[in-house]
Each structure stands twice: as C-alpha cells, then as structure tokens.
Motif scaffolding. Structure first.
Motif, PDB file in Angstrom:
ATOM      1  N   PHE A  71       0.834  -1.195   0.000  1.00 50.00           N
ATOM      2  CA  PHE A  71       0.000   0.000   0.000  1.00 50.00           C
ATOM      3  C   PHE A  71       0.873   1.251   0.000  1.00 50.00           C
ATOM      4  N   TYR A  72       0.689   2.084  -1.024  1.00 49.54           N
ATOM      5  CA  TYR A  72       1.407   3.357  -1.123  1.00 49.54           C
ATOM      6  C   TYR A  72       0.391   4.488  -1.233  1.00 49.54           C
ATOM      7  N   ARG A  73       0.706   5.616  -0.596  1.00 47.29           N
ATOM      8  CA  ARG A  73      -0.201   6.763  -0.598  1.00 47.29           C
ATOM      9  C   ARG A  73       0.591   8.054  -0.749  1.00 47.29           C
ATOM     10  N   THR A  74       0.073   8.939  -1.593  1.00 47.67           N
ATOM     11  CA  THR A  74       0.825  10.162  -1.910  1.00 47.67           C
ATOM     12  C   THR A  74       0.951  11.103  -0.727  1.00 47.67           C
ATOM     13  N   ASP A  75       0.034  11.036   0.240  1.00 49.13           N
ATOM     14  CA  ASP A  75       0.159  11.932   1.395  1.00 49.13           C
ATOM     15  C   ASP A  75       1.377  11.600   2.239  1.00 49.13           C
ATOM     16  N   LEU A  76       1.840  10.364   2.175  1.00 49.13           N
ATOM     17  CA  LEU A  76       3.018   9.946   2.931  1.00 49.13           C
ATOM     18  C   LEU A  76       4.266   9.850   2.058  1.00 49.13           C
ATOM     19  N   TYR A  77       4.123   9.322   0.852  1.00 43.73           N
ATOM     20  CA  TYR A  77       5.270   9.032  -0.010  1.00 43.73           C
ATOM     21  C   TYR A  77       5.552  10.115  -1.050  1.00 43.73           C
ATOM     22  N   GLY A  78       4.649  11.097  -1.183  1.00 44.50           N
ATOM     23  CA  GLY A  78       4.818  12.080  -2.258  1.00 44.50           C
ATOM     24  C   GLY A  78       4.577  11.407  -3.600  1.00 44.50           C
ATOM     25  N   HIS A  79       5.334  11.806  -4.630  1.00 46.07           N
ATOM     26  CA  HIS A  79       5.201  11.175  -5.941  1.00 46.07           C
ATOM     27  C   HIS A  79       5.572   9.692  -5.854  1.00 46.07           C
ATOM     28  N   ILE A  80       4.794   8.855  -6.528  1.00 48.82           N
ATOM     29  CA  ILE A  80       5.043   7.415  -6.535  1.00 48.82           C
ATOM     30  C   ILE A  80       5.158   6.969  -7.997  1.00 48.82           C
ATOM     31  N   VAL A  81       6.232   6.281  -8.334  1.00 53.45           N
ATOM     32  CA  VAL A  81       6.449   5.848  -9.718  1.00 53.45           C
ATOM     33  C   VAL A  81       6.661   4.336  -9.760  1.00 53.45           C
ATOM     34  N   LEU A  82       5.861   3.686 -10.597  1.00 58.69           N
ATOM     35  CA  LEU A  82       6.023   2.261 -10.843  1.00 58.69           C
ATOM     36  C   LEU A  82       6.656   2.092 -12.213  1.00 58.69           C
ATOM     37  N   SER A  83       7.799   1.427 -12.261  1.00 58.75           N
ATOM     38  CA  SER A  83       8.501   1.191 -13.523  1.00 58.75           C
ATOM     39  C   SER A  83       8.526  -0.298 -13.812  1.00 58.75           C
ATOM     40  N   ALA A  84       8.257  -0.644 -15.059  1.00 58.92           N
ATOM     41  CA  ALA A  84       8.238  -2.055 -15.454  1.00 58.92           C
ATOM     42  C   ALA A  84       9.348  -2.341 -16.440  1.00 58.92           C
ATOM     43  N   LYS A  85      10.105  -3.394 -16.173  1.00 58.55           N
ATOM     44  CA  LYS A  85      11.184  -3.811 -17.066  1.00 58.55           C
ATOM     45  C   LYS A  85      11.221  -5.326 -17.093  1.00 58.55           C
ATOM     46  N   ASP A  86      11.055  -5.885 -18.284  1.00 58.48           N
ATOM     47  CA  ASP A  86      11.094  -7.332 -18.465  1.00 58.48           C
ATOM     48  C   ASP A  86      10.126  -8.060 -17.531  1.00 58.48           C
ATOM     49  N   GLY A  87       8.937  -7.480 -17.353  1.00 59.89           N
ATOM     50  CA  GLY A  87       7.892  -8.123 -16.561  1.00 59.89           C
ATOM     51  C   GLY A  87       7.983  -7.909 -15.066  1.00 59.89           C
ATOM     52  N   ALA A  88       9.008  -7.170 -14.606  1.00 61.19           N
ATOM     53  CA  ALA A  88       9.165  -6.919 -13.173  1.00 61.19           C
ATOM     54  C   ALA A  88       8.792  -5.472 -12.855  1.00 61.19           C
ATOM     55  N   LEU A  89       8.125  -5.260 -11.718  1.00 62.75           N
ATOM     56  CA  LEU A  89       7.711  -3.924 -11.295  1.00 62.75           C
ATOM     57  C   LEU A  89       8.638  -3.391 -10.214  1.00 62.75           C
ATOM     58  N   ASP A  90       9.063  -2.155 -10.392  1.00 60.39           N
ATOM     59  CA  ASP A  90       9.903  -1.488  -9.399  1.00 60.39           C
ATOM     60  C   ASP A  90       9.168  -0.243  -8.903  1.00 60.39           C
ATOM     61  N   VAL A  91       9.197  -0.006  -7.602  1.00 61.39           N
ATOM     62  CA  VAL A  91       8.500   1.135  -7.013  1.00 61.39           C
ATOM     63  C   VAL A  91       9.516   2.147  -6.501  1.00 61.39           C
ATOM     64  N   SER A  92       9.367   3.408  -6.939  1.00 66.06           N
ATOM     65  CA  SER A  92      10.197   4.504  -6.446  1.00 66.06           C
ATOM     66  C   SER A  92       9.286   5.571  -5.860  1.00 66.06           C
ATOM     67  N   THR A  93       9.723   6.183  -4.767  1.00 66.52           N
ATOM     68  CA  THR A  93       8.907   7.220  -4.133  1.00 66.52           C
ATOM     69  C   THR A  93       9.739   8.461  -3.851  1.00 66.52           C
ATOM     70  N   GLN A  94       9.060   9.587  -3.818  1.00 63.97           N
ATOM     71  CA  GLN A  94       9.732  10.856  -3.558  1.00 63.97           C
ATOM     72  C   GLN A  94      10.239  10.921  -2.126  1.00 63.97           C
ATOM     73  N   LYS A  95       9.445  10.391  -1.199  1.00 63.42           N
ATOM     74  CA  LYS A  95       9.787  10.426   0.228  1.00 63.42           C
ATOM     75  C   LYS A  95       9.932   9.007   0.747  1.00 63.42           C
ATOM     76  N   GLN A  96      10.799   8.864   1.728  1.00 69.21           N
ATOM     77  CA  GLN A  96      10.967   7.577   2.383  1.00 69.21           C
ATOM     78  C   GLN A  96      10.125   7.546   3.667  1.00 69.21           C
ATOM     79  N   VAL A  97       9.453   6.441   3.877  1.00 69.41           N
ATOM     80  CA  VAL A  97       8.614   6.281   5.065  1.00 69.41           C
ATOM     81  C   VAL A  97       9.180   5.161   5.907  1.00 69.41           C
ATOM     82  N   SER A  98       9.480   5.444   7.149  1.00 67.03           N
ATOM     83  CA  SER A  98      10.065   4.433   8.040  1.00 67.03           C
ATOM     84  C   SER A  98       8.958   3.596   8.681  1.00 67.03           C
ATOM     85  N   GLY A  99       9.315   2.391   9.038  1.00 73.07           N
ATOM     86  CA  GLY A  99       8.381   1.536   9.752  1.00 73.07           C
ATOM     87  C   GLY A  99       7.505   0.713   8.858  1.00 73.07           C
TER      88      GLY A  99
END
Length: 329
Positions: A301-329
């Motif tokens: 679960f990702y939410r923009t109020d906590l993570y800021g911009h959220i980007v899902l990138s797909a390469k060769d069938g695999a999904l990678d998640v990058s976020t503007q902010k890091q959330v601990s815990g």
C-alpha cells in the motif's frame, strides 16, 4: 589620419551589420523550420528540445522529482497533487495524463512533466468533472501539446456549470484539441501498451460513479485506474463481466470507505494499491477501513500523502517502485 580613421570605423560597422544580418537569417530560418516541423508533425524539433532539456539538467545537476528507470518498458507516475488525482503513464515514447488535481496544480504538473522530459500528451483523460480531478487540466493544455482529450458520457441533468468545467472545455476548444466521449471496451494503443475503457457501464446521477474507468496493459502487467468510482458502480462493473484483474489498483475516491468494496478488491486481485490523497486532508482519506482491508488482503500500500510522488517502472515483466519520500516503519 582622419580619412584612415574614418575608413576603419566604416569597415568595423560594416562587419557588425553583416553579422547582424547573418544572425537574423539564422534565427528566421530556425523558427521557419520549427514551424514547418510542427505543421508536418515530424517531431524533429521535439527530439531537439528533449536533448537540450537533458543537456541542461546534466550541466545544472538537476534531478527528476523521483528517480526511476527512463529505459523502462513503461512507467506509471502517481503525481502528488495534494487532495486530488493525477496519474501519468509513459509507454514507448507516448504519454497519457489522467486528471490534474485542483485548479492551482496545473503549473506543478507542467513542472513535473518538464523535469522528466515529457514534451507532449498523446491522450488526456478527465475521469469526471470534480475540481480535484480536472481543475489543473486547462493549465496543462495551455502549457503543453495535447493530441486528444477523453471524457465519460454524462446525463444532461448532471452536466456541471462550474467555472472549472467550462474552463476545461474552453481550453480544449481554443487549442483545437480532439474531444471524445468514452465508450466501454474502446482501446487505445501506445506502442506495446494498451489502454481499455471499462466504465462507466451505466448512467449515474452521482458524479463520482460517472468516473471513466480504464485498465492499462503492457505484456503481462496491468494497472486499473478507477477515478472516484464508488461501490454501486463497482458492483455494476463486475456484473457487466468486465475484466478488472490487475497487478496495480488505483483506489477509488482517494481511499474512501465508499469505494474499494471487498468484492471489488477480490476481483481485481492487486499486488500493489495506490491512494492519491492530501496530507492531513479534511476527509480523513484513506479511511482506516480501507487501510485494514488492503492490509488484510496482503497488497503493498502506497499513498501520496506519505510518499509524495510514486512511480512504478516495469522492465522485463518486473515492477519497481520509487517514491519521492521515504517512510520508516
């Protein structure tokens, strides 16, 4: 001496004058070629502009708002616009923009697009005419080339008369952009990516339920985008037999308890859920009930109020998640 001095001065001025003529000719030719390029839709200068932007960023060490693989097969950007929706899909050189937050978010979105080198929008989708979804679209239209705008059908009794809605229609008309009404099962191709319109499947009096629902597929991966669709429309969509199964689900109505029913979540079967909502928003989105439902289902679960911009990138069938902010815990 006087004559010699005058002669030198004359030669100098002549050189300056010739240089000015040459420079003027170069500039005129440049803009003339640019005009022809745009008229013929060759896209040569778009590539040139992108190279200039990339070079400028390298020189100034400017970084995009979120680090992601620019060579990914496709990427989905859930752009943080506060309490509102804005999603960007990049697929094989094509760009799809879905909603643009409130009226004051248009410039922020244009800045985001510029930061990642997007020069034009192939398809713009206005999911439904609430200001937190379409507010910034007119500004985006004024600031970047848009090929086509897609909107859901509305009953005449619910067509808005708000300035936000009329501003969008005015911008589309002024820029002479193709405006289309969505049709269920209509498909749009973007390289190897495909966007399919799934809803709305009925005429609703509640604008949230009129939301244009679409699934984006690329290879074996899929993303379901639901606007503000609520439980009634979810039930109708499932009853229609629509294929809603997806790896990624953009939660309806910012993670409100009025959306993402248990039956709908089970039918979609997502690995990742996204809530686009504003920090400390007055509605309490995403609601605790939905947070617990997604958690019990086992989806990330990702939410923009906590993570800021959220980007899902797909390469060769695999999904990678990058976020503007890091959330601990």
């Amino acid at each position: 001496m006087a004559k010699r001095k005058t002669y030198k001065k004359y030669k100098k001025n002549k050189t300056i004058s010739t240089s000015a003529i040459v420079l003027t000719a170069i500039f005129v030719s440049f803009f003339a070629l640019r005009a022809v390029d745009e008229w013929l839709s060759l896209g040569l200068f778009a590539k040139f502009d992108a190279m200039v932007v990339q070079w400028t960023k390298q020189v100034t060490n400017q970084k995009p708002p979120v680090s992601f693989d620019p060579n990914a097969d496709f990427s989905v950007h859930f752009i943080d616009v506060g309490q509102g929706d804005c999603t960007l899909i990049l697929s094989d050189g094509h760009a799809i923009l879905i909603d643009a937050g409130e009226n004051d978010k248009g410039d922020d979105i244009l800045a985001y697009l510029d930061d990642i080198g997007v020069q034009k929008i192939d398809l713009m989708i206005a999911t439904h005419p609430h200001s937190d979804h379409i507010g910034g679209l007119d500004t985006v239209i004024q600031g970047i080339s848009v090929k086509e705008v897609l909107m859901p059908p509305l009953k005449s009794s619910v067509v808005p008369t708000t300035k936000t809605y009329t501003d969008l229609l005015t911008a589309v008309k002024e820029k002479n952009i193709t405006l289309k009404q969505s049709k269920v099962l209509e498909e749009y191709r973007f390289g190897n990516g495909k966007l399919t319109v799934l809803g709305p499947v009925a005429n609703y009096d509640e604008l949230n339920n009129t939301s244009l629902v679409a699934r984006f597929d690329y290879g074996e991966l899929s993303v379901l985008l639901t606007g503000d669709m609520e439980a009634d429309a979810e039930r109708d969509l499932l009853a229609s037999g629509a294929s809603v199964s997806a790896d990624v689900l953009k939660l309806g109505h910012h993670g409100s308890s009025t959306s993402t029913s248990d039956a709908f979540l089970q039918a979609v079967g997502p690995r990742i859920c996204i809530a686009e909502c504003g920090e400390a928003n007055e509605y309490g989105h995403p609601h605790e009930e939905i947070i617990e439902r997604v958690s019990s289902y086992g989806a990330a679960f990702y939410r923009t109020d906590l993570y800021g911009h959220i980007v899902l990138s797909a390469k060769d069938g695999a999904l990678d998640v990058s976020t503007q902010k890091q959330v601990s815990g």
